[in-house]
Design an enzyme around this catalytic site. Structure first.
Site, PDB file in Angstrom:
ATOM      1  N   HIS A   1     -14.159   7.454   3.326  1.00 30.93           N
ATOM      2  CA  HIS A   1     -12.864   6.774   3.304  1.00 30.93           C
ATOM      3  C   HIS A   1     -11.786   7.540   4.073  1.00 30.93           C
ATOM      4  O   HIS A   1     -11.214   7.044   5.044  1.00 30.93           O
ATOM      5  CB  HIS A   1     -12.404   6.502   1.859  1.00 30.93           C
ATOM      6  CG  HIS A   1     -10.974   6.111   1.787  1.00 30.93           C
ATOM      7  ND1 HIS A   1      -9.979   6.979   1.410  1.00 30.93           N
ATOM      8  CD2 HIS A   1     -10.357   4.954   2.132  1.00 30.93           C
ATOM      9  CE1 HIS A   1      -8.807   6.360   1.499  1.00 30.93           C
ATOM     10  NE2 HIS A   1      -9.018   5.132   1.931  1.00 30.93           N
TER      11      HIS A   1
ATOM     12  N   HIS B   1       0.832  -1.194   0.000  1.00 34.11           N
ATOM     13  CA  HIS B   1       0.000   0.000   0.000  1.00 34.11           C
ATOM     14  C   HIS B   1       0.868   1.246   0.000  1.00 34.11           C
ATOM     15  O   HIS B   1       0.630   2.192  -0.748  1.00 34.11           O
ATOM     16  CB  HIS B   1      -0.943  -0.017   1.212  1.00 34.11           C
ATOM     17  CG  HIS B   1      -1.964   1.070   1.176  1.00 34.11           C
ATOM     18  ND1 HIS B   1      -1.967   2.127   2.048  1.00 34.11           N
ATOM     19  CD2 HIS B   1      -3.010   1.284   0.332  1.00 34.11           C
ATOM     20  CE1 HIS B   1      -2.978   2.923   1.754  1.00 34.11           C
ATOM     21  NE2 HIS B   1      -3.623   2.436   0.725  1.00 34.11           N
TER      22      HIS B   1
ATOM     23  N   HIS C   1     -10.281   6.847   8.059  1.00 27.80           N
ATOM     24  CA  HIS C   1      -8.837   6.685   8.303  1.00 27.80           C
ATOM     25  C   HIS C   1      -8.390   7.616   9.435  1.00 27.80           C
ATOM     26  O   HIS C   1      -7.701   7.220  10.368  1.00 27.80           O
ATOM     27  CB  HIS C   1      -8.045   7.027   7.039  1.00 27.80           C
ATOM     28  CG  HIS C   1      -7.782   5.848   6.143  1.00 27.80           C
ATOM     29  ND1 HIS C   1      -6.874   4.865   6.459  1.00 27.80           N
ATOM     30  CD2 HIS C   1      -8.308   5.490   4.946  1.00 27.80           C
ATOM     31  CE1 HIS C   1      -6.846   3.953   5.480  1.00 27.80           C
ATOM     32  NE2 HIS C   1      -7.723   4.311   4.559  1.00 27.80           N
TER      33      HIS C   1
ATOM     34  N   HIS D   1      -7.455  -0.910  -4.902  1.00 26.10           N
ATOM     35  CA  HIS D   1      -7.720  -1.494  -3.590  1.00 26.10           C
ATOM     36  C   HIS D   1      -8.447  -2.835  -3.710  1.00 26.10           C
ATOM     37  O   HIS D   1      -8.239  -3.724  -2.894  1.00 26.10           O
ATOM     38  CB  HIS D   1      -8.480  -0.513  -2.694  1.00 26.10           C
ATOM     39  CG  HIS D   1      -7.636   0.644  -2.240  1.00 26.10           C
ATOM     40  ND1 HIS D   1      -7.475   1.773  -2.994  1.00 26.10           N
ATOM     41  CD2 HIS D   1      -6.871   0.826  -1.123  1.00 26.10           C
ATOM     42  CE1 HIS D   1      -6.663   2.607  -2.366  1.00 26.10           C
ATOM     43  NE2 HIS D   1      -6.274   2.070  -1.227  1.00 26.10           N
TER      44      HIS D   1
ATOM     45  N   PHE E   1      -1.383   7.234   4.909  1.00 28.61           N
ATOM     46  CA  PHE E   1      -1.447   6.099   3.991  1.00 28.61           C
ATOM     47  C   PHE E   1      -0.203   5.215   4.042  1.00 28.61           C
ATOM     48  O   PHE E   1      -0.289   4.021   3.813  1.00 28.61           O
ATOM     49  CB  PHE E   1      -1.719   6.572   2.561  1.00 28.61           C
ATOM     50  CG  PHE E   1      -3.118   7.105   2.382  1.00 28.61           C
ATOM     51  CD1 PHE E   1      -4.158   6.671   3.192  1.00 28.61           C
ATOM     52  CD2 PHE E   1      -3.412   8.036   1.398  1.00 28.61           C
ATOM     53  CE1 PHE E   1      -5.454   7.149   3.036  1.00 28.61           C
ATOM     54  CE2 PHE E   1      -4.697   8.526   1.225  1.00 28.61           C
ATOM     55  CZ  PHE E   1      -5.713   8.089   2.048  1.00 28.61           C
TER      56      PHE E   1
ATOM     57  N   HIS F   1      -4.196   7.043  -5.333  1.00 28.53           N
ATOM     58  CA  HIS F   1      -5.300   7.685  -4.608  1.00 28.53           C
ATOM     59  C   HIS F   1      -5.804   8.927  -5.342  1.00 28.53           C
ATOM     60  O   HIS F   1      -5.170   9.414  -6.247  1.00 28.53           O
ATOM     61  CB  HIS F   1      -4.862   8.075  -3.199  1.00 28.53           C
ATOM     62  CG  HIS F   1      -4.662   6.885  -2.316  1.00 28.53           C
ATOM     63  ND1 HIS F   1      -3.440   6.333  -2.087  1.00 28.53           N
ATOM     64  CD2 HIS F   1      -5.545   6.120  -1.644  1.00 28.53           C
ATOM     65  CE1 HIS F   1      -3.560   5.287  -1.295  1.00 28.53           C
ATOM     66  NE2 HIS F   1      -4.838   5.125  -1.012  1.00 28.53           N
TER      67      HIS F   1
ATOM     68  N   HIS G   1     -11.458  -1.254   4.137  1.00 30.45           N
ATOM     69  CA  HIS G   1     -11.442  -1.282   2.676  1.00 30.45           C
ATOM     70  C   HIS G   1     -12.372  -2.326   2.080  1.00 30.45           C
ATOM     71  O   HIS G   1     -12.846  -2.163   0.955  1.00 30.45           O
ATOM     72  CB  HIS G   1     -10.020  -1.380   2.138  1.00 30.45           C
ATOM     73  CG  HIS G   1      -9.444  -0.018   1.923  1.00 30.45           C
ATOM     74  ND1 HIS G   1      -9.728   0.720   0.803  1.00 30.45           N
ATOM     75  CD2 HIS G   1      -8.691   0.766   2.733  1.00 30.45           C
ATOM     76  CE1 HIS G   1      -9.148   1.899   0.911  1.00 30.45           C
ATOM     77  NE2 HIS G   1      -8.516   1.968   2.073  1.00 30.45           N
TER      78      HIS G   1
HETATM   79 CU1  C2O Z   1      -5.156   3.370  -0.040  1.00 28.23          CU
HETATM   80 CU2  C2O Z   1      -7.674   3.731   2.572  1.00 28.23          CU
HETATM   81  O1  C2O Z   1      -6.183   3.963   1.447  1.00 28.23           O
END
Ligand code: C2O
Length: 579
Positions: free
Chosen positions: A299, A149, A303, A178, A320, A169, A333
């Site tokens: 999203h 990631h 996070h 993802h 990230f 992203h 995710h």
């Molecule tokens: Cu690639 Cu939730 O981030």
């Protein structure tokens, strides 16, 4: 520090002078508007049209990472990081992806995490524990999984034949990348415990029953010490989190979450680009920065909500480069991935998939469960059934959470009409019919900015509406120093903007900048990957509900949140039609 000065200088050079009709001086004081830090916004038809967003000069080659040179990169807050694999990926034999054989092996069914029984949790925990015990140079080790990631989020690879970074992203690669990542991760976990039916659970934060982090993530191999202690169970997640505690009661928070979900999944996402993100294409010219509704929030916000506020970037989940080191990442995710399938169903043919080869043929590489190094394309990621998994359905209560106007539209209209008269008065006397207030002052979203924005005219058959979605575009968004920043957008809002939020129909969407890295390691200039952001918000349904769908103009408010406004600069606002 020098970097910051460059950023400011660049922004000032780039800023386009836009003229504005505005409130009278008295009214400006009334709304707490400060011209020195205010920003120029377009209010008159045809003026201040910024450069059109992504896609003018772009190159239509599909993207891929240049695997021969993995390099150190920068975390979102500009700190060097290194997540390259110990052996060069370029030296591995690349195998083209093949869809798995589904029969005779059954579909892997991903279930809501809060409904798992203890045997399932134990099985999953065993797989994670094995993964964590593998040596860190093993591609199946938990660290290497998490670093996959990091590679694609910090730009450890350049794009092939380019000096631009490859980052997935904030664009249309967000969902497919993802999905592929979880696909391989899930099969590796299954392999480690000899179970080819193993499926990842999903954290169903869009349903009141799942809005608390599933309990088992606080135990054993699932636990992480790097989480915000005040957000652990039984705290209800704030899907539109803005780094401030709201003090809402659980039921209130749930209602706000549902209204927010309605907005992000339904009324704000009626076209593929609105939901999936901007069309990032090869090279610097194709660079765009415009996440889809769900990527932007919940999203990003979830996070942030999970990550530890004491860490500089709210690591792990808040940044990230470390996010996938938290086992909860995969459940977060899985839910995002599930919402992609739900959106597909809701929209049916109304929002067709992208057909561009620059999307479909873009590829990513991962190690599979048999340690083969596999190249998978976006076109392989479109159908979960073909990938051998499915989601157990749950209720979608947000489908019925269409918000109501905070102020009856007739009342709001009268108030707004007065503002229109004032601004018309202001405009007279100027040959162009515009008034300039701000010239070259430093321009930031220090306080709420309001602007009257002209709607495009529909012609002939278009007037009958139909396929076109009216979209509000906030363009040229530049976050100074690339720090955390957030602002909410409202249409025809006359209620108190400090208190207004997704429960009000006037809420048109939000912009969230989790910092995204402005330059490369060892480079003292903006990287080619850095772009001003564009926020596109679908507003057709909102305009109907606010009875504004026959008006020539609407009033738009940009409301900075969590004190982050002083770092936000905006070139302007316009309304367009999107097919
Ligand atoms: Cu690639 Cu939730 O981030």
């Amino acid at each position: 520090m020098g970097q910051r000065v460059h950023l400011v200088a660049a922004a000032l050079l780039l800023a386009i002078l836009i003229t504005a009709n505005w409130f009278s001086g008295d009214l400006r004081d009334l709304i707490g508007y400060c011209p020195r830090i205010g920003y120029l916004l377009q209010t008159v038809n045809g003026v201040g049209r910024g450069p059109s967003v992504a896609g003018d000069n772009h190159d239509n080659r599909p993207l891929a990472a240049n695997l021969s040179a993995c390099h150190a990169s920068l975390t979102d807050a500009d700190r060097p990081t290194y997540c390259c694999p110990p052996r060069r990926d370029a030296d591995q034999i690349v195998v083209e992806f093949q869809l798995p054989e589904i029969a005779p092996s059954p579909l892997r069914v991903r279930r809501p995490a809060h409904l798992l029984d203890s045997d399932y949790v134990a099985k999953y925990e065993k797989a994670v524990a094995i993964m964590k015990s593998l040596p860190s140079d093993h591609p199946h080790s938990f660290l290497r999984q998490a670093n996959n990631h990091c590679l694609y989020c910090t730009g450890s690879y350049n794009q092939v034949n380019s000096t631009s970074l490859f980052k997935i992203h904030r664009s249309w690669f967000f969902f497919p990348w993802h999905r592929a990542f979880l696909y391989f991760h899930e099969r590796i976990l299954g392999k480690l415990i000899g179970d080819d039916t193993f499926a990842l659970p999903y954290w169903s934060w869009d349903n009141p029953e799942g809005m608390v982090m599933p309990e088992f993530y606080t135990r054993g191999a699932f636990n992480s010490t790097q989480r915000e202690p005040g957000h652990l169970p039984p705290h209800v997640a704030d899907l539109n989190y803005q780094r401030e505690e709201t003090g809402r009661k659980p039921e209130e928070q749930m209602a706000v979450n549902l209204a927010f979900m309605y907005h992000q999944m339904v009324s704000g996402a009626r076209k593929a680009e609105l939901f999936m993100g901007c069309k990032l294409t090869a090279g610097a010219e194709g660079g765009c920065d415009g996440p889809g509704t769900i990527e932007d929030a919940p999203h990003n916000t979830v996070h942030e909500w999970v990550g530890n506020g004491l860490n500089p970037e709210r690591e792990y989940m808040g940044a990230f480069y470390t996010a996938a080191r938290d086992p909860a990442f995969y459940a977060h995710h899985a839910n995002i991935d599930r919402l992609w399938t739900v959106w597909r169903k809701i929209m049916d043919s109304a929002a067709p998939d992208f057909t561009e080869s620059s999307w479909l043929d873009t590829s990513f590489t991962f190690y599979d469960e048999n340690l083969r190094f596999v190249r998978i394309k976006v076109r392989d990621c479109l159908d979960p059934a073909k990938l051998g998994y499915a989601y157990e359905n749950i209720d979608l209560p947000w489908l019925n959470a269409r918000p109501k106007p905070a102020v009856p539209p007739e009342v709001a209209r009268n108030i707004l009409k007065k503002k229109d008269e004032w601004s018309t008065l202001l405009a007279s006397g100027n040959p162009d019919g515009q008034t300039t207030y701000f010239n070259n002052e430093e321009q930031a979203l220090g306080a709420t900015v309001r602007a009257r924005v002209q709607r495009p005219r529909r012609h002939g058959a278009q007037a009958e509406k139909g396929e076109e979605e009216e979209i509000l575009v906030v363009y040229g968004i530049h976050v100074l120093g690339d720090v955390y920043a957030k602002f909410d957008v409202f249409v025809n809002l006359v209620a108190d903007e400090k208190k207004a939020g997704p429960l009000a129909r006037e809420f048109a969407g939000t912009f969230v900048n989790t910092p995204r890295g402005a330059r490369r390691v060892g480079e003292d200039r903006l990287s080619a990957a850095w772009r001003k952001s564009t926020l596109k918000l679908g507003i057709s349904e909102l305009l109907e509900d606010l009875k504004a769908d026959r008006d020539e103009n609407v009033w738009v408010s940009l409301v900075p949140r969590a004190g982050s406004g002083a770092n936000i600069m905006v070139d302007g606002i316009r309304i367009e039609l999107l097919r």
